[in-house]
Design a protein around this motif. Structure first.
Motif, PDB file in Angstrom:
ATOM      1  N   ASP A 237       0.833  -1.196   0.000  1.00 10.66           N
ATOM      2  CA  ASP A 237       0.000   0.000   0.000  1.00 10.66           C
ATOM      3  C   ASP A 237       0.870   1.249   0.000  1.00 10.66           C
ATOM      4  OD1 ASP A 237      -2.246  -1.556   0.028  1.00 10.66           O
ATOM      5  OD2 ASP A 237      -2.598  -1.373   2.181  1.00 10.66           O
ATOM      6  N   ALA A 238       0.249   2.385  -0.207  1.00 11.79           N
ATOM      7  CA  ALA A 238       0.978   3.648  -0.255  1.00 11.79           C
ATOM      8  C   ALA A 238       1.726   3.898   1.050  1.00 11.79           C
ATOM      9  CB  ALA A 238       0.015   4.795  -0.523  1.00 11.79           C
ATOM     10  N   ALA A 239       2.993   4.292   0.917  1.00 12.21           N
ATOM     11  CA  ALA A 239       3.837   4.567   2.082  1.00 12.21           C
ATOM     12  C   ALA A 239       3.638   6.017   2.518  1.00 12.21           C
ATOM     13  CB  ALA A 239       5.297   4.296   1.758  1.00 12.21           C
ATOM     14  N   THR A 240       2.424   6.329   2.955  1.00  9.30           N
ATOM     15  CA  THR A 240       2.127   7.701   3.362  1.00  9.30           C
ATOM     16  C   THR A 240       0.946   7.674   4.319  1.00  9.30           C
ATOM     17  OG1 THR A 240       1.623   9.935   2.553  1.00  9.30           O
ATOM     18  CG2 THR A 240       0.501   8.108   1.476  1.00  9.30           C
ATOM     19  N   THR A 241       0.792   8.741   5.044  1.00  7.45           N
ATOM     20  CA  THR A 241      -0.349   8.865   5.940  1.00  7.45           C
ATOM     21  C   THR A 241      -1.280   9.938   5.407  1.00  7.45           C
ATOM     22  OG1 THR A 241       0.860  10.460   7.297  1.00  7.45           O
ATOM     23  CG2 THR A 241       0.975   8.156   7.959  1.00  7.45           C
ATOM     24  N   GLU A 242      -2.569   9.735   5.611  1.00  9.68           N
ATOM     25  CA  GLU A 242      -3.530  10.732   5.167  1.00  9.68           C
ATOM     26  C   GLU A 242      -3.384  11.992   6.025  1.00  9.68           C
ATOM     27  OE1 GLU A 242      -7.399   9.057   5.122  1.00  9.68           O
ATOM     28  OE2 GLU A 242      -6.820   7.325   3.900  1.00  9.68           O
ATOM     29  N   GLY A 243      -3.401  13.136   5.370  1.00  6.89           N
ATOM     30  CA  GLY A 243      -3.229  14.404   6.066  1.00  6.89           C
ATOM     31  C   GLY A 243      -3.797  15.533   5.245  1.00  6.89           C
ATOM     32  N   PRO A 244      -3.280  16.746   5.434  1.00  6.77           N
ATOM     33  CA  PRO A 244      -3.807  17.907   4.689  1.00  6.77           C
ATOM     34  C   PRO A 244      -3.719  17.748   3.180  1.00  6.77           C
ATOM     35  CG  PRO A 244      -2.408  18.612   6.512  1.00  6.77           C
ATOM     36  CD  PRO A 244      -2.259  17.140   6.414  1.00  6.77           C
ATOM     37  N   GLY A 245      -2.629  17.181   2.692  1.00  5.10           N
ATOM     38  CA  GLY A 245      -2.482  16.998   1.247  1.00  5.10           C
ATOM     39  C   GLY A 245      -3.489  16.017   0.701  1.00  5.10           C
ATOM     40  N   PHE A 246      -3.727  14.944   1.444  1.00  4.29           N
ATOM     41  CA  PHE A 246      -4.723  13.969   1.015  1.00  4.29           C
ATOM     42  C   PHE A 246      -6.121  14.573   1.056  1.00  4.29           C
ATOM     43  CE2 PHE A 246      -7.762  10.536   1.980  1.00  4.29           C
ATOM     44  CZ  PHE A 246      -7.570   9.738   0.860  1.00  4.29           C
ATOM     45  N   ASP A 247      -6.367  15.443   2.029  1.00  8.24           N
ATOM     46  CA  ASP A 247      -7.665  16.119   2.100  1.00  8.24           C
ATOM     47  C   ASP A 247      -7.904  16.963   0.850  1.00  8.24           C
ATOM     48  OD1 ASP A 247      -8.058  14.978   4.567  1.00  8.24           O
ATOM     49  OD2 ASP A 247      -7.355  16.728   5.699  1.00  8.24           O
ATOM     50  N   VAL A 248      -6.847  17.653   0.382  1.00 12.60           N
ATOM     51  CA  VAL A 248      -6.964  18.434  -0.854  1.00 12.60           C
ATOM     52  C   VAL A 248      -7.241  17.498  -2.022  1.00 12.60           C
ATOM     53  CG1 VAL A 248      -5.765  19.981  -2.452  1.00 12.60           C
ATOM     54  CG2 VAL A 248      -5.468  20.271   0.018  1.00 12.60           C
ATOM     55  N   PHE A 249      -6.549  16.367  -2.047  1.00  7.13           N
ATOM     56  CA  PHE A 249      -6.722  15.367  -3.097  1.00  7.13           C
ATOM     57  C   PHE A 249      -8.180  14.934  -3.190  1.00  7.13           C
ATOM     58  CE2 PHE A 249      -6.642  10.954  -4.616  1.00  7.13           C
ATOM     59  CZ  PHE A 249      -5.810  11.046  -5.723  1.00  7.13           C
ATOM     60  N   MET A 250      -8.789  14.666  -2.053  1.00  7.22           N
ATOM     61  CA  MET A 250     -10.175  14.212  -2.045  1.00  7.22           C
ATOM     62  C   MET A 250     -11.145  15.374  -2.271  1.00  7.22           C
ATOM     63  SD  MET A 250      -9.841  10.988  -1.785  1.00  7.22           S
ATOM     64  CE  MET A 250     -11.545  10.497  -1.498  1.00  7.22           C
ATOM     65  N   LYS A 251     -10.797  16.551  -1.800  1.00  8.46           N
ATOM     66  CA  LYS A 251     -11.671  17.718  -1.949  1.00  8.46           C
ATOM     67  C   LYS A 251     -11.961  18.022  -3.415  1.00  8.46           C
ATOM     68  CE  LYS A 251     -11.672  22.745  -1.261  1.00  8.46           C
ATOM     69  NZ  LYS A 251     -10.941  23.907  -0.674  1.00  8.46           N
ATOM     70  N   TYR A 252     -10.944  17.877  -4.262  1.00  5.15           N
ATOM     71  CA  TYR A 252     -11.107  18.207  -5.671  1.00  5.15           C
ATOM     72  C   TYR A 252     -11.507  16.991  -6.521  1.00  5.15           C
ATOM     73  CZ  TYR A 252      -9.402  22.883  -4.791  1.00  5.15           C
ATOM     74  OH  TYR A 252      -9.281  24.182  -4.328  1.00  5.15           O
TER      75      TYR A 252
END
Length: 331
Positions: A237-252
Motif C-alpha cells: 500500500d501507499a507509504a504515506t499517511t492521510e493528512g492535509p495533502g490527502f484532504d486536498v486530493f479528495m476535496k477536488y
C-alpha cells in the motif's frame, strides 16, 4: 490569434513528447533482446533487397539510354529482350517475394511463444490515452498495478496479455519486440525477454484518438533480484499517511478517478497513483516526473495534452503545495 492557440498548444505538446524520449531509447536498430535482433536482421535484409532493386533499375535505365544514344536505333534480339523481361520482371520479383515472405514468417515464429525461462505474467491495458500494467501471480490474481512504466526482469520471458475496452491500440517497444494490436473483444499475447538491463521507450503505434501521439510508456529492465524487490515494494500500500495533502486530493475529486491503495481513494478511471513518486515520467511518458511538471500537469492538463480526459484542477496556491507534498510522498 485565438484560432491559432490550439495549434500552438498542440505543437508545444508534441515538442514535450519528443523531449520525453530522453527517458529511454526507442530504436528498432538498437536491439536489446533476441526477438528485436531478429527483427533488425529482417530490416537489414529488406533494405538490402531494396538497394539491389534500386541499382538494377538504374542500370536498366542507363542501358536504355545507351542503346538510344545519338538517335540511332540499336535493337536487341527478341531472345535477349524476352530473357531480360522474364528475368527482371518475373523471376527476380517472385524470388524476392518468396524469400522475404519466408524470412518474415520464420522470424515471426521465433519471436512468438514462450521460449526461454518463464517470466512474469502481465496484463497490458490500453486506456484513453495511457497504459495500465497489472502484474499477476500464478493464480492470475493482481498483485501490483502501475501506469505508463513497465518493469521486466532480464533473461526472463514475460508474457504480456494485451487488452482494450475502448478502441484499437498497438503496443510497441522497438528495442525489445515487434508491435501487436490491442483489439476490443480479442485476447492477444506478446512475449518480451530483455537480454540486458536498460530503459527504453514504448508507444501506441495505432491511431486511437486525439492523444495517440502522446500515448507513450517507459520499459525498465533490471536483474531478477532488483525486479523482485521492486515488485514486492510495488505490491505494498501507499507509504504515506492521510493528512492535509490527502484532504486536498479528495476535496477536488481526484479520488473519484484515481486509486491510492491503503486509502479511501479507489477510483478506476485514471492511473493508479499508489507509488506515483517512484515513476520516471508523467502523463504517459510526456513529461519527466518533477515537482514543477506535476503541478503544471494538474493545473494545466490540456495545455500539455489537449483532449485528455483528466479535467484541469485549480486549487489555491497553498492547497497546491500541500497536494504536491502528498503526491511526492507516494513512493
Amino acid at each position: 490569434m485565438r484560432s491559432r492557440l490550439p495549434i500552438r498548444i498542440s505543437g508545444a505538446a508534441l515538442v514535450l513528447g519528443v523531449l520525453a524520449n530522453c527517458s529511454g531509447s526507442q530504436n528498432v536498430l538498437a536491439p536489446a533482446s533476441d526477438d528485436a535482433r531478429l527483427i533488425a536482421l529482417l530490416t537489414y535484409w529488406l533494405f538490402g533487397v531494396a538497394v539491389i532493386v534500386f541499382f538494377v533499375t538504374i542500370a536498366l535505365l542507363l542501358l536504355g539510354l545507351l542503346l538510344s544514344r545519338g538517335g540511332k536505333e540499336r535493337p536487341i534480339s527478341f531472345r535477349a529482350s524476352t530473357a531480360l523481361v522474364v528475368t527482371g520482371g518475373v523471376v527476380a520479383p517472385i524470388f524476392a517475394i518468396i524469400a522475404l515472405t519466408l524470412s518474415g514468417v520464420m522470424i515471426g515464429d521465433e519471436t512468438e511463444g514462450p521460449r526461454g525461462e518463464a517470466g512474469p505474467r502481465i496484463e497490458v491495458v490500453g486506456r484513453l490515452w495511457w497504459w495500465e500494467f497489472r502484474y499477476l501471480d500464478e493464480a492470475g490474481e493482481v498483485v501490483a498495478v502501475t501506469a505508463n512504466e513497465l518493469h521486466l526482469p532480464v533473461g526472463k520471458r514475460a508474457r504480456l496479455e494485451l487488452i482494450s475496452d475502448n478502441v484499437i491500440h498497438s503496443f510497441w517497444v522497438p528495442n525489445l519486440q515487434g508491435k501487436t494490436d490491442l483489439i476490443p473483444g480479442t485476447h492477444n499475447e506478446l512475449y518480451a525477454e530483455p537480454a540486458v538491463p536498460g530503459v527504453w521507450r514504448g508507444q501506441c503505434a495505432e491511431f486511437c484518438g486525439i492523444q495517440h501521439a502522446l500515448m507513450g510508456f517507459v520499459v525498465v529492465a533490471e536483474p531478477e533480484p532488483d525486479y523482485q524487490a521492486w515488485l514486492a515494494a510495488e505490491a505494498e500500500d501507499a507509504a504515506t499517511t492521510e493528512g492535509p495533502g490527502f484532504d486536498v486530493f479528495m476535496k477536488y475529486g481526484c479520488g473519484d478517478c484515481h486509486t491510492i491503495r491503503g486509502t479511501e481513494a479507489q477510483g478506476e478511471e485514471g492511473p493508479d497513483l499508489t507509488h506515483l513518486a517512484s515513476r520516471r515520467t508523467l502523463a504517459a511518458a510526456t513529461l519527466p516526473n518533477t515537482r514543477g511538471n506535476l503541478g503544471g500537469w494538474i493545473t494545466s492538463t490540456h495545455s500539455v495534452k489537449p483532449g485528455a480526459l483528466m479535467p484541469e484542477t485549480a486549487p489555491e496556491a497553498a492547497e497546491l503545495q500541500l497536494l504536491l507534498d502528498f503526491l511526492e510522498s507516494l513512493e
